[in-house]
Design an enzyme around this catalytic site. Structure first.
Site, PDB file in Angstrom:
ATOM      1  N   HIS A  86    -138.260 -68.275   4.236  1.00  0.00           N
ATOM      2  CA  HIS A  86    -137.815 -67.980   5.598  1.00  0.00           C
ATOM      3  C   HIS A  86    -138.064 -66.520   5.927  1.00  0.00           C
ATOM      4  CE1 HIS A  86    -134.700 -66.528   8.460  1.00  0.00           C
ATOM      5  NE2 HIS A  86    -135.034 -67.620   9.107  1.00  0.00           N
ATOM      6  N   HIS A  87    -137.687 -65.628   5.000  1.00  0.00           N
ATOM      7  CA  HIS A  87    -138.022 -64.217   5.199  1.00  0.00           C
ATOM      8  C   HIS A  87    -138.068 -63.496   3.853  1.00  0.00           C
ATOM      9  CE1 HIS A  87    -133.495 -63.350   5.444  1.00  0.00           C
ATOM     10  NE2 HIS A  87    -133.908 -62.456   4.572  1.00  0.00           N
ATOM     11  N   GLN A 153    -136.538 -59.438  -2.148  1.00  0.00           N
ATOM     12  CA  GLN A 153    -135.589 -60.507  -1.828  1.00  0.00           C
ATOM     13  C   GLN A 153    -136.297 -61.572  -0.985  1.00  0.00           C
ATOM     14  OE1 GLN A 153    -132.713 -60.246   1.441  1.00  0.00           O
ATOM     15  NE2 GLN A 153    -131.068 -60.521  -0.072  1.00  0.00           N
ATOM     16  N   HIS A 155    -135.536 -65.216   1.084  1.00  0.00           N
ATOM     17  CA  HIS A 155    -134.616 -66.244   1.596  1.00  0.00           C
ATOM     18  C   HIS A 155    -135.414 -67.534   1.714  1.00  0.00           C
ATOM     19  CE1 HIS A 155    -132.173 -67.858   5.276  1.00  0.00           C
ATOM     20  NE2 HIS A 155    -131.987 -68.586   4.189  1.00  0.00           N
ATOM     21  N   HIS A 227    -135.684 -59.611  14.664  1.00  0.00           N
ATOM     22  CA  HIS A 227    -135.325 -60.729  13.791  1.00  0.00           C
ATOM     23  C   HIS A 227    -134.077 -61.421  14.308  1.00  0.00           C
ATOM     24  CE1 HIS A 227    -135.040 -63.227  10.245  1.00  0.00           C
ATOM     25  NE2 HIS A 227    -133.766 -62.872  10.101  1.00  0.00           N
ATOM     26  N   HIS A 229    -132.560 -65.943  14.456  1.00  0.00           N
ATOM     27  CA  HIS A 229    -132.869 -67.294  14.020  1.00  0.00           C
ATOM     28  C   HIS A 229    -133.264 -68.136  15.235  1.00  0.00           C
ATOM     29  CE1 HIS A 229    -130.388 -66.551  10.095  1.00  0.00           C
ATOM     30  NE2 HIS A 229    -131.531 -65.900  10.133  1.00  0.00           N
ATOM     31  N   MET A 301    -128.726 -64.055  13.639  1.00  0.00           N
ATOM     32  CA  MET A 301    -128.879 -62.639  13.318  1.00  0.00           C
ATOM     33  C   MET A 301    -129.352 -61.902  14.562  1.00  0.00           C
ATOM     34  SD  MET A 301    -130.432 -62.293   9.466  1.00  0.00           S
ATOM     35  CE  MET A 301    -129.466 -62.812   8.043  1.00  0.00           C
TER      36      MET A 301
END
Length: 317
Positions: A86-87, A153, A155, A227, A229, A301
């Site tokens: 997703h990111h 990281q 997601h 950013h 959703h 977000m």
């Protein structure tokens, strides 16, 4: 360079003219590339996902220890399957962030460890492209800059929707292009974000953010990224000057587009005493209850990333 010179001298009276011309062009290219500073590549690769290895809304982190030398990132090259991830975020940490090299990390505030400060270096989502920093601009890493570890990281939004065959052997990665040559300008990211709930049942519900900019250096925004959703419609960021009288647009974009860093829409300078502001607009008509900000895909977000550069004079924000 030494070899080029000696081969040229040897060939002056012995080699065909066409060969001499080709050798000359090759030597010029080699000489120029050394003068611009050698590039190094650092690839940070997540461990293999594997079928069933990650679940819906899993967050995974993977850290690497950087070489103990000061360097500058001049290009980010993501290698990501948007059907799986997703990111992606890249953080810089001063100390070893975790006793394990890879771990579950849904709380981004603890990326570098409890009570430790993290620095966002890059962000990617929605099949975005990579990023070349402007000429003479680099992002500092290394011991003098307090960044000795890099943490990637990921997601994983809906990995269950991807076939097991596609997940097997899947490795998300980010390639950093580095130089050890000191850059005249240093880059950084200033992130505006909100934790406010979004009112339900609105075609254009908005969330606003504003923060004073303390400096000490003026900064020049050159790129921005939005950013949100699925409910996000548009996010815009501004520099506010002269006691709320002058609003200068940095950039505006739908977060449903590829969430890359886009060139700033206006040439603006942010000085100490100015304010940085952003507005996120959401369509919540289909929601019966207020929507909360959070890390899951069902949450929302409201983020506006400002990528800037400033003079490399040893002073940091």
């Amino acid at each position: 360079k030494f070899l080029c010179v000696h081969v040229m001298l040897f060939c002056v009276s012995r080699c065909p003219m066409m060969f001499l011309w080709r050798l000359l062009f090759l030597c010029v290219a080699v000489w120029g590339s050394h003068g611009a500073g050698q590039r190094e590549l650092l690839t940070i690769t997540m461990p293999e996902v594997g079928a069933g290895g990650v679940k819906h809304d899993d967050y995974r982190c993977h850290s690497v220890q950087l070489q103990p030398v000061d360097s500058y990132i001049v290009q980010f090259e993501p290698r990501v399957n948007p059907r799986v991830a997703h990111h992606m975020l890249l953080f810089g940490c001063q100390d070893q962030p975790n006793t394990r090299q890879s771990w579950s990390c849904k709380n981004s505030g603890l990326i570098c460890g409890l009570g430790k400060k993290s620095q966002i270096l890059f962000a990617w989502a929605l099949n975005a492209s990579g990023l070349h920093l402007p000429d003479k601009v680099g992002m500092e890493i290394g011991p003098s800059h307090g960044i000795n570890y890099a943490v990637l990281q990921i997601h994983y939004g809906h990995p269950e929707a991807v076939s097991p065959d596609e997940l097997m052997g899947e490795h998300e990665a980010l390639v950093l292009h580095l130089t050890r040559e000191k850059q005249p300008f240093i880059a950084g990211i200033y992130l505006l974000g909100s934790t406010s709930a979004i009112t339900a049942g609105k075609e254009a519900a908005h969330v606003d953010i504003a923060c004073p900019f303390g400096g000490p250096n003026p900064i020049q925004p050159f790129a921005f990224r939005t950013h949100a959703h699925s409910l996000g419609q548009v996010i815009a960021g501004y520099v506010v000057k002269d006691g709320n009288e002058d609003w200068e647009l940095i950039g505006s974009r739908s977060p449903q587009d590829a969430q890359a860093f886009y060139p700033a829409m206006n040439s603006v300078t942010v000085n100490p005493g100015d304010w940085l502001a952003a507005r996120c607009v959401f369509n919540t008509q289909a929601k019966a209850h207020d929507v909360h900000m959070g890390a899951n895909t069902e949450d929302e977000m409201c983020n506006f990333y400002i990528m800037y550069y400033m003079v490399n004079n040893g002073r940091s924000l």
